[in-house]
Design a protein around this motif. Structure first.
Motif, PDB file in Angstrom:
ATOM      1  N   LEU A   1       0.813   3.107  14.229  1.00  0.00           N
ATOM      2  CA  LEU A   1       1.113   2.542  12.912  1.00  0.00           C
ATOM      3  C   LEU A   1      -0.080   1.746  12.395  1.00  0.00           C
ATOM      4  CD1 LEU A   1       2.940   2.006  10.545  1.00  0.00           C
ATOM      5  CD2 LEU A   1       4.027   0.149  11.836  1.00  0.00           C
ATOM      6  N   PHE A   2      -0.757   1.030  13.278  1.00  0.00           N
ATOM      7  CA  PHE A   2      -1.945   0.275  12.876  1.00  0.00           C
ATOM      8  C   PHE A   2      -2.980   1.218  12.270  1.00  0.00           C
ATOM      9  CE2 PHE A   2      -5.938  -1.933  13.305  1.00  0.00           C
ATOM     10  CZ  PHE A   2      -5.631  -3.272  13.118  1.00  0.00           C
ATOM     11  N   GLN A   3      -3.205   2.350  12.931  1.00  0.00           N
ATOM     12  CA  GLN A   3      -4.175   3.321  12.426  1.00  0.00           C
ATOM     13  C   GLN A   3      -3.723   3.911  11.093  1.00  0.00           C
ATOM     14  OE1 GLN A   3      -4.084   5.750  15.958  1.00  0.00           O
ATOM     15  NE2 GLN A   3      -5.935   4.813  16.807  1.00  0.00           N
ATOM     16  N   GLU A   4      -2.420   4.100  10.943  1.00  0.00           N
ATOM     17  CA  GLU A   4      -1.873   4.592   9.676  1.00  0.00           C
ATOM     18  C   GLU A   4      -2.106   3.578   8.556  1.00  0.00           C
ATOM     19  OE1 GLU A   4       2.574   5.445   7.881  1.00  0.00           O
ATOM     20  OE2 GLU A   4       2.174   6.041   9.965  1.00  0.00           O
ATOM     21  N   ILE A   5      -1.941   2.303   8.891  1.00  0.00           N
ATOM     22  CA  ILE A   5      -2.183   1.238   7.906  1.00  0.00           C
ATOM     23  C   ILE A   5      -3.655   1.219   7.497  1.00  0.00           C
ATOM     24  CG2 ILE A   5      -2.217  -1.269   7.575  1.00  0.00           C
ATOM     25  CD1 ILE A   5       0.257  -1.359   9.465  1.00  0.00           C
ATOM     26  N   GLU A   6      -4.530   1.387   8.478  1.00  0.00           N
ATOM     27  CA  GLU A   6      -5.966   1.426   8.180  1.00  0.00           C
ATOM     28  C   GLU A   6      -6.293   2.560   7.201  1.00  0.00           C
ATOM     29  OE1 GLU A   6      -8.459  -0.236  11.958  1.00  0.00           O
ATOM     30  OE2 GLU A   6      -7.412   1.660  12.272  1.00  0.00           O
TER      31      GLU A   6
END
Length: 226
Positions: A140-145
């Motif tokens: 999810l962090f990578q998706e947010i990025e």
């Protein structure tokens, strides 16, 4: 450029200055920060999203985690957030700013009162700061990025997100200590360090060593320049 002045930013210019001192900010409880005692103060909310990450770089350094910070419009580093609007609760403000500044989908990740980490009061500025944090999965962090480029405020109030290094390299300075040498808005550096310890991304001793290395290098650099 200074002759241009501040225009509509004049009323807010003092809040996010670089070089604020740690001692200017008193830690208070969430309850006290929200009480009538500070009802005439300006309030602001900021948030730290992070994911744990045990990946090893170059067979040397453990990443420890991915923390989301950003470059602001004024060239200073900070966390997503901003001033609380009239009639708005600081928690509402924190979630709104996450939508506006990094394009966060609040159906996938949303802050609650239990995510409050610390509040500060700066009596000189008549300012109350609320700091929240939220752990998310690395995916999810990578998706947010990736989604940050589509955020409403991207390219205007925010100029891109970054991951601070949470390790110190072999020379004892590059990595986290060098990152701490950057210019931060208000007390964002202090919020960052508190967040690292609060969520046990780094131990207290690791944080203290990094701070010591940063300050030592800063003093040496100032002495060599004089």
């Amino acid at each position: 450029m200074a002759e241009i002045g501040w225009g509509q930013l004049q009323a807010y210019e003092a809040y996010g200055r670089a070089g604020d001192k740690k001692e200017d900010y008193d830690i208070v409880s969430y309850k006290e920060a929200l009480s009538d005692k500070y009802s005439t103060f300006k309030h602001a909310s900021h948030s730290m999203l992070f994911a744990r990450n045990d990946a090893i770089l170059w067979d040397l350094y453990t990443c420890r985690g991915a923390v989301l910070m950003q470059m602001r419009f004024d060239g200073l580093l900070g966390f997503p957030g901003g001033l609380v609007d009239p009639g708005e609760h600081p928690l509402q403000s924190a979630n709104r700013e996450l939508e506006e500044e990094i394009g966060l989908d609040l159906t996938k990740c949303q802050l609650s009162d239990s995510d409050h980490v610390v509040s500060f009061v700066n009596k000189n500025k008549k300012l109350v700061l609320h700091f929240y944090g939220k752990e998310v999965t690395l995916s999810l962090f990578q998706e947010i990025e990736l989604g940050n480029l589509k955020a409403p405020d991207y390219g205007s109030e925010t100029l891109g997100i970054i991951r601070p290094p949470l390790f110190t390299m072999g020379d004892g300075y590059r990595g986290l200590p060098a990152f701490l040498s950057n210019s931060f808005a208000g007390n964002a550096r202090q919020e960052f360090l508190i967040g690292l310890q609060h969520y046990k991304l780094l131990s207290e001793s690791e944080i203290q060593e990094a701070v010591k290395s940063w300050l030592t290098f800063q003093i040496q650099n100032e002495n060599s320049s004089s």
